[in-house]
Scaffold this motif. Sequence first.
Motif, PDB file in Angstrom:
ATOM      1  N   ASN A 136      15.314   7.940  12.224  1.00  0.00           N
ATOM      2  CA  ASN A 136      14.592   6.937  13.008  1.00  0.00           C
ATOM      3  C   ASN A 136      13.870   5.903  12.147  1.00  0.00           C
ATOM      4  O   ASN A 136      12.766   5.484  12.471  1.00  0.00           O
ATOM      5  N   GLY A 137      14.475   5.517  11.037  1.00  0.00           N
ATOM      6  CA  GLY A 137      13.887   4.449  10.234  1.00  0.00           C
ATOM      7  C   GLY A 137      12.635   4.843   9.485  1.00  0.00           C
ATOM      8  O   GLY A 137      11.797   4.006   9.189  1.00  0.00           O
ATOM      9  N   GLY A 138      12.477   6.094   9.159  1.00  0.00           N
ATOM     10  CA  GLY A 138      11.269   6.578   8.508  1.00  0.00           C
ATOM     11  C   GLY A 138      10.974   5.970   7.159  1.00  0.00           C
ATOM     12  O   GLY A 138       9.856   6.040   6.677  1.00  0.00           O
ATOM     13  N   GLU A 139      11.962   5.349   6.532  1.00  0.00           N
ATOM     14  CA  GLU A 139      11.712   4.765   5.216  1.00  0.00           C
ATOM     15  C   GLU A 139      10.719   3.612   5.275  1.00  0.00           C
ATOM     16  O   GLU A 139      10.152   3.222   4.277  1.00  0.00           O
ATOM     17  N   ASP A 140      10.480   3.056   6.463  1.00  0.00           N
ATOM     18  CA  ASP A 140       9.540   1.953   6.613  1.00  0.00           C
ATOM     19  C   ASP A 140       8.170   2.383   7.127  1.00  0.00           C
ATOM     20  O   ASP A 140       7.345   1.537   7.454  1.00  0.00           O
ATOM     21  N   TRP A 141       7.940   3.681   7.251  1.00  0.00           N
ATOM     22  CA  TRP A 141       6.659   4.152   7.769  1.00  0.00           C
ATOM     23  C   TRP A 141       5.525   3.708   6.856  1.00  0.00           C
ATOM     24  O   TRP A 141       5.645   3.696   5.637  1.00  0.00           O
ATOM     25  N   LEU A 142       4.425   3.391   7.454  1.00  0.00           N
ATOM     26  CA  LEU A 142       3.217   3.047   6.711  1.00  0.00           C
ATOM     27  C   LEU A 142       2.206   4.170   6.911  1.00  0.00           C
ATOM     28  O   LEU A 142       2.386   5.029   7.776  1.00  0.00           O
ATOM     29  N   PRO A 143       1.136   4.188   6.159  1.00  0.00           N
ATOM     30  CA  PRO A 143       0.114   5.211   6.415  1.00  0.00           C
ATOM     31  C   PRO A 143      -0.319   5.170   7.881  1.00  0.00           C
ATOM     32  O   PRO A 143      -0.374   4.125   8.514  1.00  0.00           O
ATOM     33  N   PHE A 144      -0.603   6.344   8.415  1.00  0.00           N
ATOM     34  CA  PHE A 144      -0.951   6.513   9.823  1.00  0.00           C
ATOM     35  C   PHE A 144      -2.462   6.443  10.006  1.00  0.00           C
ATOM     36  O   PHE A 144      -3.209   7.118   9.295  1.00  0.00           O
ATOM     37  N   CYS A 145      -2.917   5.641  10.936  1.00  0.00           N
ATOM     38  CA  CYS A 145      -4.346   5.541  11.249  1.00  0.00           C
ATOM     39  C   CYS A 145      -4.728   6.719  12.143  1.00  0.00           C
ATOM     40  O   CYS A 145      -4.205   6.868  13.248  1.00  0.00           O
ATOM     41  N   ILE A 146      -5.651   7.536  11.684  1.00  0.00           N
ATOM     42  CA  ILE A 146      -6.079   8.719  12.434  1.00  0.00           C
ATOM     43  C   ILE A 146      -7.194   8.379  13.417  1.00  0.00           C
ATOM     44  O   ILE A 146      -7.244   8.896  14.520  1.00  0.00           O
TER      45      ILE A 146
END
Length: 188
Positions: A136-146
């Motif tokens: 699902n395109g995970g290579e473009d994930w950025l840090p996740f805001c918690i």
Amino acid sequence: MAALHACKDFHACKWPGGLSNGDTSLSLYFDAINEKSLNVVKEIQGTCSQIITFSHFVPRQELCPEKRMLFYPKLPKIIGSDYLEVRIRSIHGIQGSGSACHVFGHTHFCWDAVLDGIRYVQAPLAYPRERKRRMNGGEDWLPFCIYSDGNFADRLSPCYWSDYYSANPRTPHNTELAPWVARFYNQT
């Protein structure tokens, strides 16, 4: 492949005398470091309604796929600590509060699940080669805001393994290897 060979921790870390990768001495040692901060934790508990705790290691076995699903079936033995979960519960309360969140790491499995009233999140950046393999395109994930503006963020998605276990019960007595694992071991 043995966890000893797959995990760099065994080769990259040198511990003082009396501490070992082969028993609970490391878990106890690192947990004891937290004792120095008990007054700060009590102050935070008294002034904050929402607390986020962090660890590199995994606090619960349920935050890792069952060993039959893993290419390294001994991974659960080296990724976490039961003492860590006890420490988290001492901060958030035994049953959690619904406004409790723990962010963890180490396994590189994306995870977002609530267990016993605590939300457990892992949004790994991982290694570049791992990001490229993600679905699902995970290579473009950025840090996740918690947390932002007084609220916890919406559920992290996609989280393959926590999504899988939210729809399927754990079956720890099932020893049949997952098909992708069986193929890996039958390549001889």
